[in-house]
Design a protein around this motif. Structure first.
Motif, PDB file in Angstrom:
ATOM      1  N   UNK B 324     -16.195 -38.655  36.749  1.00 45.02           N
ATOM      2  CA  UNK B 324     -17.051 -39.798  37.101  1.00 45.02           C
ATOM      3  C   UNK B 324     -16.268 -41.097  37.154  1.00 45.02           C
ATOM      4  N   UNK B 325     -16.837 -42.010  37.905  1.00 44.73           N
ATOM      5  CA  UNK B 325     -16.297 -43.367  37.993  1.00 44.73           C
ATOM      6  C   UNK B 325     -17.469 -44.320  37.754  1.00 44.73           C
ATOM      7  N   UNK B 326     -17.256 -45.389  36.987  1.00 45.88           N
ATOM      8  CA  UNK B 326     -18.353 -46.343  36.778  1.00 45.88           C
ATOM      9  C   UNK B 326     -18.428 -47.328  37.945  1.00 45.88           C
ATOM     10  N   UNK B 327     -19.359 -48.250  37.893  1.00 46.31           N
ATOM     11  CA  UNK B 327     -19.335 -49.370  38.840  1.00 46.31           C
ATOM     12  C   UNK B 327     -18.062 -50.165  38.585  1.00 46.31           C
ATOM     13  N   UNK B 328     -17.360 -50.510  39.651  1.00 41.39           N
ATOM     14  CA  UNK B 328     -16.167 -51.354  39.513  1.00 41.39           C
ATOM     15  C   UNK B 328     -16.233 -52.485  40.534  1.00 41.39           C
ATOM     16  N   UNK B 329     -15.578 -53.573  40.198  1.00 44.44           N
ATOM     17  CA  UNK B 329     -15.686 -54.783  41.024  1.00 44.44           C
ATOM     18  C   UNK B 329     -14.443 -54.985  41.881  1.00 44.44           C
ATOM     19  N   UNK B 330     -14.617 -55.695  42.996  1.00 43.55           N
ATOM     20  CA  UNK B 330     -13.449 -56.097  43.781  1.00 43.55           C
ATOM     21  C   UNK B 330     -12.648 -57.111  42.971  1.00 43.55           C
ATOM     22  N   UNK B 331     -13.410 -57.974  42.275  1.00 44.09           N
ATOM     23  CA  UNK B 331     -12.796 -58.980  41.421  1.00 44.09           C
ATOM     24  C   UNK B 331     -11.649 -59.693  42.120  1.00 44.09           C
ATOM     25  N   UNK B 332     -11.897 -60.181  43.304  1.00 46.32           N
ATOM     26  CA  UNK B 332     -10.888 -60.954  44.022  1.00 46.32           C
ATOM     27  C   UNK B 332     -10.491 -62.161  43.183  1.00 46.32           C
ATOM     28  N   UNK B 647      -7.865 -49.634  37.946  1.00 41.41           N
ATOM     29  CA  UNK B 647      -9.190 -48.975  38.010  1.00 41.41           C
ATOM     30  C   UNK B 647      -9.265 -47.842  36.996  1.00 41.41           C
ATOM     31  N   UNK B 648      -8.190 -47.055  36.921  1.00 40.65           N
ATOM     32  CA  UNK B 648      -8.186 -45.879  36.049  1.00 40.65           C
ATOM     33  C   UNK B 648      -8.250 -46.237  34.577  1.00 40.65           C
ATOM     34  N   UNK B 649      -7.491 -47.259  34.198  1.00 43.49           N
ATOM     35  CA  UNK B 649      -7.325 -47.499  32.766  1.00 43.49           C
ATOM     36  C   UNK B 649      -8.280 -48.548  32.211  1.00 43.49           C
ATOM     37  N   UNK B 650      -8.699 -49.506  33.037  1.00 49.17           N
ATOM     38  CA  UNK B 650      -9.343 -50.671  32.423  1.00 49.17           C
ATOM     39  C   UNK B 650     -10.720 -51.056  32.938  1.00 49.17           C
ATOM     40  N   UNK B 651     -11.032 -50.701  34.177  1.00 48.55           N
ATOM     41  CA  UNK B 651     -12.143 -51.432  34.795  1.00 48.55           C
ATOM     42  C   UNK B 651     -13.487 -50.722  34.724  1.00 48.55           C
ATOM     43  N   UNK B 652     -14.501 -51.532  34.457  1.00 43.78           N
ATOM     44  CA  UNK B 652     -15.862 -51.039  34.351  1.00 43.78           C
ATOM     45  C   UNK B 652     -16.781 -52.256  34.325  1.00 43.78           C
ATOM     46  N   UNK B 653     -17.712 -52.330  35.256  1.00 44.90           N
ATOM     47  CA  UNK B 653     -18.671 -53.439  35.233  1.00 44.90           C
ATOM     48  C   UNK B 653     -19.638 -53.182  34.084  1.00 44.90           C
ATOM     49  N   UNK B 654     -19.740 -54.151  33.184  1.00 44.04           N
ATOM     50  CA  UNK B 654     -20.607 -53.999  32.005  1.00 44.04           C
ATOM     51  C   UNK B 654     -21.971 -54.599  32.280  1.00 44.04           C
ATOM     52  N   UNK B 655     -23.028 -53.926  31.839  1.00 43.92           N
ATOM     53  CA  UNK B 655     -24.375 -54.471  32.015  1.00 43.92           C
ATOM     54  C   UNK B 655     -25.325 -53.893  30.991  1.00 43.92           C
TER      55      UNK B 655
END
Ligand code: FES
Ligand code: FES
Lengths: 157, 738
Positions: B324-332, B647-655
């Motif tokens: 699985x992959x969570x929601x992730x942001x472009x975070x430009x 993306x693999x190690x750190x990112x996840x949109x929190x809500x």
């Protein structure tokens, strides 16, 4: 209140609200391009400038605090005719994808090389750890810093 | 000499030979049906190129610069085909008034499509110029050659240039495919690492981005949005005491913006107004810790996207897993912005979005304007990596501009606006069940995906409802239903079909139609998760049959270019000699199963006491066909590897159930200078093959290689992105319990 300071070697006077972030004053009143908005929260390093030789995040520095000080931005480092070694190295190494992170990183690097003529890879990584590059250009940037150090040393000799 | 056979163009399997016979060319009085679509839709040569009296060639770009160096590559193509120095090429950023409509710049196809069309247009322009030159010098085109825009007659400079023979600088001619591309000749500009044209300005603090545009009548604007997706403004009874003198509040339904002369006052007032707004509750968000369960419960029935073979065969060697992959942001890095101005009935919008023509249609539809009265001009910002906040910022600036006619409005999102408003990449779940024979041949492959759609761009009039503000203004437009992108490109199912030979295969996709959190395209769409799942499975099958992971892949592949990149990777990466305590892993894919090939080897160390993963090195080999600018290609591949690691190690949109908590970098950390691996990037240049884009080729293989290297180091496989240190510790704990 009027604020007087030296911007890249030139005296400037501004009469704007005391709390105006230096970032907006530089961009909107003084025509500076290099200092840009990334987060406005002192988190990303995009807006890094030098105030009396110390790195500051212009997005959170109120204009009144630079009164009588010296502010240096990328525009004050060098020009295309006579580039600063860090600018030259970033061009030579193509150390940008979008390049939005570059200004702040160039400022931090200029300071790093002033204090450390031959930084190790881990010293470079530490020095840049407060900067975000979202395009993933990190390894090229690290190489550009090494190249800049070399260029600076060779021009000094 | 022109006796050689010439290649008109070479697009995939289609190769057209064309003899340079002026009679034949003159007879080609209708566009060749073999022209690329971009040229057929924009047949006027003047839409692509024109000469400028100052000795310049103007290149009207239909693709936009996103930090990927595309405009430099385009300038190289034009300089090469027209035989002019690169310094003569002047680039006009996409402008709906003067450039060809090439739709969006995305999917890593700019070079494949836009570049090929541009190359043909330039070749055609040269053919036309040569014929004028021949007339002018009273000779045959076969006697002429060109150096830096000057005609050479029998190899002697003639003193006559392009700029003298094309008197009014316009071609005034339609593209029929008269152009001739000499595929076999030596290239002097294409294929070299020409300096990126945009870099010096960025190093010297010159105006280089949309952020640096200034107008004398410019006013600053900030929006005040709901803290929760889907919420409406309840109390819009603002007292003027909340606004500083001279400041305007623009309101249209639940759309709110503050506009004024001084940016800092606009910021301050927007915060005050935000504190005084009341919004309705908005939509309920799924449980961020149970996204897979939510995806499965909210999904439509399965659709089969690929099937082969007779159905499952029995095998003792089975592997089954869920990823699985969570929601992730472009975070430009730069929050989105746009500039807009309404003058009379004419609206001009400056934007850094990925498609000016689709943007124009969508804005015209939303604001009920005639499309011809809207002009969209691209100006670069930072990297976007897909559909970020750029389109919405353009839409919002346009809404404000129409309420304050005659003013140039500069709308800037805050960091928080960007994090809250941008569409994320959808959370995604994948189930895989596969088996292998004792001999190490893959036998069965059953694969299922659960995901929201991977594109909800507000592109074109029909999709204007995809603007965030479309549902907020009074004359609202409903959000169109989610439509999955069909194969072979695919959205959630991009790269879901393995390139490996599998006799019994079934791939199914479950679309989650609702979007409690807005989702749209992020670099590679579903390919990132699919390549990780496929390549993790492949490693497990290799392990079961005790075959080296590279050998196992090669054994199950037929495509020779695929096999070649894997073999090269084995040679260059020291695959067999990794350091003690180091985990190594490999990842491979051919992007979209139809574009560039990329294989990555990752070398990592994992501290089993703290769970910390250290990225030592990533080595990659890419075959992207003919390479226009090798250094530019490397730059993009490297960027893709580092972004994938992040993306693999750190990112996840929190809500939470009611609101998004990732509003600044502290709540959405990305990989930093202290964490990035050393990189070694190899390119297989195939000058005889069509060029493929490289913007999206490396993230999937890099993510897969990283996942496999962590599994190698730990002896335990991680399945759910992000692979944080607490997840590592928990996974180690779980095995020790068994
Ligand atoms: S903009 Fe100042 S640190 Fe990010
Ligand atoms: S180059 Fe784009 S953020 Fe660093």
């Amino acid at each position: 209140m009027a604020v007087n300071f030296k911007l890249n070697g030139t005296e400037v006077t501004l009469t704007i609200a005391d709390e105006t972030p230096l970032l907006y004053a530089l961009r909107n009143d003084l025509g500076i391009n290099s200092c840009r908005l990334g987060c406005g929260l002192a988190q990303c390093g995009v807006c890094t400038v030098l105030v009396d030789g110390e790195p500051e995040r212009a997005c959170v520095v109120p204009i009144k605090s630079v009164d009588n000080k010296k502010v240096t931005t990328v525009e004050g480092l060098g020009t295309s005719e006579s580039p600063h070694p860090v600018q030259q190295a970033f061009i030579d190494e193509q150390a940008m994808q979008c390049g939005y992170c570059a200004s702040g990183i160039i400022m931090t690097t200029s300071l790093l090389l002033k204090n450390n003529k031959d930084p190790s890879e881990s010293e470079i990584r530490d020095a840049l750890s407060g900067h975000i590059c979202r395009c993933g250009t990190h390894t090229r940037i690290i190489n550009a810093v090494k190249k800049a150090a070399q260029l600076a040393r060779s021009t000094e000799k | 000499m022109i006796s050689r056979r010439k290649l008109l163009f070479n697009a995939g399997a289609l190769t057209v030979y064309f003899s340079l016979n002026p009679v034949l060319a003159a007879n080609a009085n209708k566009p060749s049906s073999l022209l690329p679509r971009a040229l057929k839709h924009n047949p006027e040569l003047d839409a692509w190129l024109s000469l400028d009296k100052r000795g310049k060639v103007k290149l009207f770009s239909g693709k936009v610069e996103l930090g990927q160096g595309i405009l430099t590559a385009f300038a190289q193509i034009v300089a090469e085909e027209l035989n002019v120095a690169m310094t003569r090429v002047e680039i006009i950023n996409t402008d709906t008034r003067q450039c060809p409509d090439l739709g969006y710049t995305f999917g890593g196809i700019s070079i494949e499509h836009g570049g090929t069309a541009l190359q043909l247009a330039a070749a055609e322009a040269k053919a036309v110029l040569l014929s004028y030159g021949a007339q002018h010098l009273a000779t045959e085109t076969s006697q002429l050659s060109v150096q830096d825009g000057e005609f050479y007659l029998n190899n002697q400079p003639s003193g006559i240039t392009y700029w003298q023979v094309l008197t009014d600088s316009r071609f005034d001619i339609q593209s029929y495919g008269r152009g001739v591309i000499e595929q076999s000749r030596e290239h002097s500009i294409v294929g070299t690492s020409a300096q990126r044209l945009d870099i010096p300005a960025k190093a010297f603090g010159q105006a280089a981005f949309i952020q640096d545009m200034r107008f004398s009548d410019m006013w600053h604007a900030r929006i005040v949005g709901p803290p929760v997706p889907g919420a409406a403004l309840i109390d819009s009874n603002f007292e003027s005491k909340h606004l500083s003198a001279g400041q305007h509040l623009v309101q249209d339904g639940s759309f709110l913006a503050i506009v004024g002369k001084r940016e800092e006052s606009v910021v301050r007032d927007s915060l005050t107004i935000a504190n005084n707004c009341q919004w309705s509750r908005g939509s309920e968000l799924p449980d961020e810790n149970n996204l897979v369960a939510w995806l499965k419960s909210a999904a439509d029935p399965a659709e089969t996207v690929a099937q082969a073979g007779q159905g499952k065969r029995n095998s003792r060697l089975n592997y089954r897993a869920q990823f699985s992959r969570p929601y992730q942001a472009h975070a430009s890095l730069a929050p989105s912005m746009a500039i807009a101005k309404l003058e009379g009935r004419q609206l001009t919008v400056w934007s850094h979005a990925q498609g000016m023509f689709p943007l124009r249609s969508a804005i015209a539809r939303l604001l009920d304007m005639d499309e011809t009265m809207v002009r969209c001009i691209h100006v670069p910002s930072c990297g976007c990596y897909g559909h970020n906040g750029a389109d919405d910022a353009a839409c919002d600036a346009a809404i404000i501009a129409t309420k304050l006619p005659g003013r140039t409005i500069r709308l800037q999102y805050s960091r928080e606006d960007e994090f809250l408003r941008e569409p994320y990449t959808s959370a995604m779940a994948v189930e895989i069940e596969a088996s292998v024979t004792e001999q190490g041949k893959i036998q069965n492959w059953d694969y299922q995906i659960w995901s929201c759609a991977h594109s909800s761009r507000p592109g074109g009039a029909k999709r204007a409802g995809n603007f965030l503000s479309a549902s907020r203004i009074k004359k609202s437009i409903a959000k169109p239903a989610s439509v999955p992108i069909p194969q072979p490109r695919g959205g959630s199912d991009r790269n879901a079909v393995p390139l490996y030979t599998v006799p019994n295969l079934r791939i199914r996709r479950h679309l989650v139609p609702e979007m409690p959190l807005r989702a749209s395209s992020l670099r590679t769409l579903g390919a990132f998760t699919n390549v990780i799942a496929i390549e993790s499975c492949i490693d497990q099958l290799a392990l079961m049959t005790a075959v080296d992971p590279i050998d196992f892949r090669i054994k199950n592949l037929q495509d020779q270019r695929a096999i070649h990149v894997l073999e090269r990777l084995r040679e260059v990466s020291d695959w067999r000699r990794h350091a003690e305590g180091q985990g190594r892993g490999i990842g491979f894919a051919r992007y979209k199963n139809s574009a560039a090939y990329c294989a990555v080897a990752f070398f990592v160390r994992v501290n089993k006491a703290t769970g910390k993963i250290t990225l030592d090195k990533a080595v990659s080999v890419t075959d992207a066909g003919r390479v226009i600018n090798p250094d530019g290609v490397k730059n993009q591949i490297e960027g893709g590897i580092i972004q994938a690691a992040s993306w693999c190690l750190k990112e996840r949109v929190r809500f939470s159930k009611t609101q998004v908590k990732s509003r600044h970098w502290g709540e959405y950390p990305v990989l930093g200078f202290n964490e990035v691996p050393e990189l070694e990037t190899h390119i297989v240049n195939r000058a005889d093959q069509p060029p493929y884009g490289v913007g999206e080729v490396s993230p999937g293989p890099a993510g897969a290689a990283l996942a496999n290297s962590i599994a190698d180091a730990l002896g335990v496989r991680l399945h759910d992105i992000p692979f944080t240190s607490s997840y590592v510790l928990q996974a180690l704990h779980n095995v020790s319990e068994v």
